[in-house]
Scaffold this motif. Structure first.
Motif, PDB file in Angstrom:
ATOM      1  N   HIS A   1      34.924 -26.191 -17.291  1.00 43.20           N
ATOM      2  CA  HIS A   1      34.927 -27.353 -18.195  1.00 43.20           C
ATOM      3  C   HIS A   1      34.643 -28.662 -17.461  1.00 43.20           C
ATOM      4  O   HIS A   1      35.360 -29.657 -17.622  1.00 43.20           O
ATOM      5  CB  HIS A   1      36.277 -27.458 -18.933  1.00 43.20           C
TER       6      HIS A   1
ATOM      7  N   SER B   1      45.364 -23.384 -23.139  1.00 46.44           N
ATOM      8  CA  SER B   1      43.913 -23.495 -23.033  1.00 46.44           C
ATOM      9  C   SER B   1      43.286 -22.267 -23.666  1.00 46.44           C
ATOM     10  O   SER B   1      43.404 -21.155 -23.150  1.00 46.44           O
ATOM     11  CB  SER B   1      43.490 -23.621 -21.558  1.00 46.44           C
TER      12      SER B   1
ATOM     13  N   SER C   1      40.156 -20.680 -24.118  1.00 45.61           N
ATOM     14  CA  SER C   1      38.788 -20.723 -23.622  1.00 45.61           C
ATOM     15  C   SER C   1      38.505 -19.459 -22.814  1.00 45.61           C
ATOM     16  O   SER C   1      39.255 -19.135 -21.888  1.00 45.61           O
ATOM     17  CB  SER C   1      38.580 -21.967 -22.749  1.00 45.61           C
ATOM     18  N   ARG C   2      37.433 -18.781 -23.161  1.00 47.73           N
ATOM     19  CA  ARG C   2      37.028 -17.611 -22.394  1.00 47.73           C
ATOM     20  C   ARG C   2      36.615 -18.017 -20.984  1.00 47.73           C
ATOM     21  O   ARG C   2      36.866 -17.292 -20.019  1.00 47.73           O
ATOM     22  CB  ARG C   2      35.874 -16.900 -23.091  1.00 47.73           C
ATOM     23  N   ARG C   3      36.003 -19.200 -20.872  1.00 42.10           N
ATOM     24  CA  ARG C   3      35.583 -19.684 -19.553  1.00 42.10           C
ATOM     25  C   ARG C   3      36.804 -19.958 -18.669  1.00 42.10           C
ATOM     26  O   ARG C   3      36.786 -19.666 -17.463  1.00 42.10           O
ATOM     27  CB  ARG C   3      34.756 -20.963 -19.712  1.00 42.10           C
TER      28      ARG C   3
END
Length: 313
Positions: free
Chosen positions: A28, A79, A81-83
């Motif tokens: 991110h 959070s 988020s896959r990232r």
């Protein structure tokens, strides 16, 4: 995950971006050119796995961002988020085992400063414990342990030894020594006032106290418990699980021992003053010894973990 907010001089932005992108465990990344006004520069945002955070912060400090700009770090509670999940999987080690040394130094600096608030909490805790030892009330003893803020300076001493910071060590020692000295003097005066009001008496202190007599009778178990508390306390600080510190606080007899010594001093009972003082010193020494060894072991194991992971990579 950790969230980093960086203010970066424009001429260093590209190098900072390369540093972030080259750190395993980051995600991110956001760059907002010219967004910062004081100090002037670009705003760089990113998330990083906790286990990679200390290395990234060290690299950013090596670029001088802490001097020419700003580095702010926040814990991310949630959070989605896959990232981010991938970044945590890629980062070496486990987040719970990682130590953010700058964060630890900042936390211990704040908690080990000799302030009016610190003195007030320690004095009030010692007075509550004085009521507990005179009344032989274990509930008041536990409450006093929970209120006492003395673990902050103890953690500061441990951190100062590991990081070889003389300034932090002197600040922590001053908070510990002056704090307990002031609290005990105030508690002695408090006990004399309570005696004048007819609420305390020497016979209450001399009576059998099965629930609180341990505070002036140190033994090997006192040192063992202090060692275990020191380990648990440092682990709670380094893993950001500060809620566990309450359990650490109520497992050692620093504040109750200081309170018993103060009350006994007011009545001239030097035998209990000596026993309580030894109990206090045994607990303080055990916590500092165990906390320091815990930090040293954590640093060694973490370096070994990162080195092994790097070799495999």
């Amino acid at each position: 995950m950790l969230h980093l907010r960086l203010i970066v001089p424009a001429e260093l932005t590209e190098e900072v971006v390369r540093t972030v992108e080259g750190t395993v465990g980051t995600a991110h990344l956001v760059v907002v050119p010219g967004a910062a006004r004081d100090p002037a520069g670009d705003l760089v945002l990113c998330d990083v796995a906790r286990e990679a955070g200390d290395g990234l912060i060290a690299d950013l400090c090596a670029l001088g961002i802490d001097k020419s700009g700003s580095i702010a770090v926040e814990d991310i509670e949630l959070s989605l988020s896959r990232r981010a999940d991938q970044a945590e999987e890629d980062a070496p080690g486990e987040g719970a085992d990682a130590v953010l040394w700058d964060q630890l130094a900042e936390a211990t600096h704040e908690e080990s400063t000799l302030s009016v608030t610190y003195l007030a909490f320690l004095a009030v805790a010692t007075m509550i414990a004085a009521c507990g030892v005179v009344l032989d009330n274990a509930i008041l003893i536990v409450g006093a342990m929970a209120v006492g803020p003395e673990f902050g300076p103890l953690a500061g001493i441990c951190t100062a030894v590991v990081r070889r910071s003389a300034r932090l060590a002197l600040r922590s020692l001053a908070a510990l020594i002056v704090g307990f000295a002031a609290a005990m003097v105030l508690t002695t005066g408090f006990s004399l006032l309570m005696t004048a009001l007819g609420l305390f008496s020497k016979s209450m202190l001399d009576a059998d106290r099965p629930n609180t007599s341990f505070v002036y009778a140190p033994d090997l178990f006192s040192f063992v418990v202090a060692i275990l508390a020191g380990v648990a306390g440092m682990l709670s600080l380094t893993s950001a699980k500060s809620g566990l510190l309450v359990g650490v606080a109520i497992s050692v007899t620093t504040v109750p021992a200081a309170a018993n010594a103060a009350v006994a001093l007011g009545y001239g009972d030097f035998k209990q003053v000596w026993g309580s003082s030894v109990q206090l010193l045994v607990n303080l020494a055990g916590i500092v010894l165990a906390g320091t060894l815990t930090l040293l072991l954590q640093r060694y194991l973490w370096k070994r973990t990162r080195g092994t992971r790097g070799t495999l990579a």
